[in-house]
Design a protein around this motif. Structure first.
Motif, mmCIF file in Angstrom:
data_model
loop_
_atom_site.group_PDB
_atom_site.id
_atom_site.type_symbol
_atom_site.label_atom_id
_atom_site.label_comp_id
_atom_site.label_asym_id
_atom_site.label_seq_id
_atom_site.Cartn_x
_atom_site.Cartn_y
_atom_site.Cartn_z
ATOM 1 N N ARG A 23 0.820 -1.215 0.000
ATOM 2 C CA ARG A 23 0.000 0.000 0.000
ATOM 3 C C ARG A 23 0.856 1.268 0.000
ATOM 4 O O ARG A 23 0.485 2.281 -0.609
ATOM 5 C CB ARG A 23 -0.926 0.004 1.212
ATOM 6 C CG ARG A 23 -1.968 -1.105 1.208
ATOM 7 C CD ARG A 23 -2.828 -1.054 2.460
ATOM 8 N NE ARG A 23 -3.665 0.148 2.471
ATOM 9 C CZ ARG A 23 -4.022 0.795 3.577
ATOM 10 N NH1 ARG A 23 -3.592 0.369 4.771
ATOM 11 N NH2 ARG A 23 -4.792 1.868 3.514
ATOM 12 N N ASN A 24 2.009 1.220 0.680
ATOM 13 C CA ASN A 24 2.837 2.425 0.729
ATOM 14 C C ASN A 24 3.904 2.480 -0.360
ATOM 15 O O ASN A 24 4.723 3.405 -0.395
ATOM 16 C CB ASN A 24 3.468 2.605 2.127
ATOM 17 C CG ASN A 24 4.484 1.513 2.462
ATOM 18 O OD1 ASN A 24 5.194 1.002 1.620
ATOM 19 N ND2 ASN A 24 4.555 1.165 3.762
ATOM 20 N N GLY A 25 3.894 1.489 -1.265
ATOM 21 C CA GLY A 25 4.789 1.514 -2.409
ATOM 22 C C GLY A 25 6.168 0.934 -2.180
ATOM 23 O O GLY A 25 7.032 1.018 -3.059
ATOM 24 N N SER A 26 6.394 0.297 -1.022
ATOM 25 C CA SER A 26 7.709 -0.297 -0.750
ATOM 26 C C SER A 26 7.950 -1.566 -1.566
ATOM 27 O O SER A 26 9.094 -1.945 -1.804
ATOM 28 C CB SER A 26 7.850 -0.608 0.741
ATOM 29 O OG SER A 26 7.748 0.563 1.517
ATOM 30 N N VAL A 27 6.863 -2.249 -1.959
ATOM 31 C CA VAL A 27 6.963 -3.423 -2.821
ATOM 32 C C VAL A 27 5.944 -3.274 -3.949
ATOM 33 O O VAL A 27 5.005 -2.465 -3.871
ATOM 34 C CB VAL A 27 6.718 -4.747 -2.053
ATOM 35 C CG1 VAL A 27 7.757 -4.925 -0.954
ATOM 36 C CG2 VAL A 27 5.306 -4.797 -1.486
ATOM 37 N N ASP A 28 6.127 -4.070 -5.004
ATOM 38 C CA ASP A 28 5.247 -3.995 -6.171
ATOM 39 C C ASP A 28 4.119 -5.020 -6.134
ATOM 40 O O ASP A 28 3.092 -4.834 -6.791
ATOM 41 C CB ASP A 28 6.070 -4.208 -7.451
ATOM 42 C CG ASP A 28 7.143 -3.150 -7.616
ATOM 43 O OD1 ASP A 28 6.794 -1.958 -7.627
ATOM 44 O OD2 ASP A 28 8.333 -3.518 -7.702
ATOM 45 N N ALA A 29 4.312 -6.106 -5.382
ATOM 46 C CA ALA A 29 3.297 -7.156 -5.326
ATOM 47 C C ALA A 29 3.495 -7.987 -4.074
ATOM 48 O O ALA A 29 4.583 -8.016 -3.485
ATOM 49 C CB ALA A 29 3.371 -8.042 -6.573
ATOM 50 N N VAL A 30 2.436 -8.658 -3.680
ATOM 51 C CA VAL A 30 2.466 -9.613 -2.565
ATOM 52 C C VAL A 30 2.022 -10.951 -3.133
ATOM 53 O O VAL A 30 1.071 -11.016 -3.921
ATOM 54 C CB VAL A 30 1.519 -9.193 -1.424
ATOM 55 C CG1 VAL A 30 1.487 -10.260 -0.326
ATOM 56 C CG2 VAL A 30 1.935 -7.852 -0.855
ATOM 57 N N THR A 31 2.700 -12.015 -2.732
ATOM 58 C CA THR A 31 2.277 -13.329 -3.190
ATOM 59 C C THR A 31 2.014 -14.261 -2.016
ATOM 60 O O THR A 31 2.784 -14.329 -1.058
ATOM 61 C CB THR A 31 3.303 -13.979 -4.141
ATOM 62 O OG1 THR A 31 2.745 -15.206 -4.674
ATOM 63 C CG2 THR A 31 4.620 -14.290 -3.436
ATOM 64 N N THR A 32 0.882 -14.894 -2.090
ATOM 65 C CA THR A 32 0.520 -16.014 -1.224
ATOM 66 C C THR A 32 -0.707 -16.653 -1.861
ATOM 67 O O THR A 32 -0.988 -16.422 -3.043
ATOM 68 C CB THR A 32 0.275 -15.586 0.237
ATOM 69 O OG1 THR A 32 0.051 -16.751 1.033
ATOM 70 C CG2 THR A 32 -0.914 -14.659 0.372
ATOM 71 N N ASP A 33 -1.472 -17.408 -1.106
ATOM 72 C CA ASP A 33 -2.608 -18.118 -1.685
ATOM 73 C C ASP A 33 -3.745 -17.161 -2.011
ATOM 74 O O ASP A 33 -3.978 -16.172 -1.313
ATOM 75 C CB ASP A 33 -3.075 -19.207 -0.723
ATOM 76 C CG ASP A 33 -1.951 -20.166 -0.379
ATOM 77 O OD1 ASP A 33 -1.011 -20.290 -1.190
ATOM 78 O OD2 ASP A 33 -1.993 -20.765 0.706
ATOM 79 N N ASP A 34 -4.473 -17.500 -3.083
ATOM 80 C CA ASP A 34 -5.519 -16.606 -3.595
ATOM 81 C C ASP A 34 -6.586 -16.284 -2.556
ATOM 82 O O ASP A 34 -7.069 -15.144 -2.485
ATOM 83 C CB ASP A 34 -6.153 -17.190 -4.858
ATOM 84 C CG ASP A 34 -6.618 -18.642 -4.700
ATOM 85 O OD1 ASP A 34 -6.479 -19.220 -3.600
ATOM 86 O OD2 ASP A 34 -7.113 -19.206 -5.695
ATOM 87 N N ILE A 35 -6.957 -17.238 -1.729
ATOM 88 C CA ILE A 35 -8.007 -16.982 -0.742
ATOM 89 C C ILE A 35 -7.540 -15.977 0.308
ATOM 90 O O ILE A 35 -8.327 -15.151 0.792
ATOM 91 C CB ILE A 35 -8.472 -18.303 -0.082
ATOM 92 C CG1 ILE A 35 -9.703 -18.047 0.799
ATOM 93 C CG2 ILE A 35 -7.353 -18.955 0.709
ATOM 94 C CD1 ILE A 35 -10.328 -19.312 1.334
ATOM 95 N N ILE A 36 -6.261 -15.986 0.648
ATOM 96 C CA ILE A 36 -5.715 -15.011 1.593
ATOM 97 C C ILE A 36 -5.703 -13.627 0.957
ATOM 98 O O ILE A 36 -6.127 -12.633 1.559
ATOM 99 C CB ILE A 36 -4.294 -15.417 2.030
ATOM 100 C CG1 ILE A 36 -4.300 -16.774 2.730
ATOM 101 C CG2 ILE A 36 -3.684 -14.353 2.941
ATOM 102 C CD1 ILE A 36 -2.918 -17.328 3.028
ATOM 103 N N LEU A 37 -5.238 -13.558 -0.285
ATOM 104 C CA LEU A 37 -5.164 -12.274 -0.986
ATOM 105 C C LEU A 37 -6.547 -11.686 -1.220
ATOM 106 O O LEU A 37 -6.723 -10.456 -1.158
ATOM 107 C CB LEU A 37 -4.433 -12.459 -2.320
ATOM 108 C CG LEU A 37 -2.980 -12.942 -2.221
ATOM 109 C CD1 LEU A 37 -2.379 -13.097 -3.607
ATOM 110 C CD2 LEU A 37 -2.139 -11.994 -1.373
ATOM 111 N N ALA A 38 -7.536 -12.547 -1.478
ATOM 112 C CA ALA A 38 -8.904 -12.056 -1.680
ATOM 113 C C ALA A 38 -9.410 -11.338 -0.439
ATOM 114 O O ALA A 38 -10.119 -10.327 -0.537
ATOM 115 C CB ALA A 38 -9.830 -13.220 -2.033
#
Length: 277
Positions: free
Chosen positions: A188-203
């Motif tokens: 959210r603050n722009g320190s990284v470009d993406a987060v990866t983990t399981d789709d249900i967590i990201l949802a």
């Protein structure tokens, strides 16, 4: 008298050591034994909306929480007699092996490496690894688009982090954090470009920040969530497997999913088949 006193002191020390070992020590506890005493300590995530989340009033919500409570009920323990303990990804095996928890329900993927240290009941859910990006991002669409020095966040000790290292390392800058909530804040603050983990967590995180974050691409792994417990605790594992089967067959599994995850827009999947290895 001196000899007698010395002998008595030594015997007392041995007795205390024996009691300490019986009360914990290095001996792995049985969840069934804990349940027979009327209480359970269960490891969950505290920071995953829709799955395992501690709310401001101190209560806990989420699909994993509902699964854990259903299992506890089948072990004869009411929800009010469950002590919830935070189980960060990197600490789950340690918590089980040290007897700090009776079982763990914390988006815990069943892997061969983990099965060398702990046992699993389940799976109770099957997810797939995906990517979370900011809403205005258009150049990240899947793991193959992470090249070019993209900054990717995942959690230390997690299966998704290891999968990226094994299969998509290239020139990706993997930045491991202790929790997914920390990863999401970094996104959210722009320190990284993406987060990866399981789709249900990201949802769950995307639903928490509507219009700000989105899940992109198709899942690129299969993650079978199991309930972790002490190695060799076959009696409890059998009981938990029966509980998962019953939760699916009596409709409680679907109801729990819709109540906790459904609001995120994540589609109801086909229930898994329990693996009684």
């Amino acid at each position: 008298m001196r000899i007698t006193r010395t002998v008595r002191t030594a015997v007392a020390a041995l007795a205390l050591a024996a009691v300490a070992t019986a009360c914990g020590g290095d001996e792995e506890r049985s969840a069934t034994q804990s349940a027979a005493e009327g209480n359970l300590t269960v490891g969950i995530k505290f920071d995953q909306p829709g799955l395992g989340l501690r709310t401001p009033d101190g209560s806990f919500t989420g699909f994993d929480v509902e699964v854990a409570k259903y299992v506890a009920d089948k072990l004869g323990v009411a929800p009010e007699n469950i002590e919830w303990k935070e189980a960060p990804s990197a600490q789950r095996e340690t918590l089980i092996q040290n007897g700090e928890v009776d079982y763990v329900v914390a988006t815990y993927s069943i892997t061969d490496a983990r099965k060398e240290k702990v046992d699993f009941a389940g799976p109770y859910f099957v997810a797939g690894q995906s990517l979370l990006v900011r809403e205005d991002n258009t150049d990240i669409t899947g793991p193959e688009s992470l090249s070019g020095g993209k900054r990717l966040c995942s959690v230390t000790g997690s299966t998704p982090a290891q999968n990226i290292l094994d299969n998509y390392a290239g020139d990706v800058q993997l930045q491991p954090y202790d929790t997914y909530s920390a990863c999401v804040e970094a996104l959210r603050n722009g320190s990284v470009d993406a987060v990866t983990t399981d789709d249900i967590i990201l949802a769950g995180y995307a639903a928490q920040y509507p219009g700000e974050l989105k899940v992109v691409g198709e899942p690129f792994t299969e993650e079978r969530y199991g309930i972790g417990l002490a190695k060799g605790d076959d009696e409890t594992r059998g009981t938990i497997n029966d509980a998962i089967d019953e939760m699916i067959s009596d409709g409680s599994w679907e109801a729990a999913f819709e109540e906790t995850v459904g609001a995120s827009g994540y589609a109801l999947p086909t229930p898994p088949t329990v693996d009684r290895y």
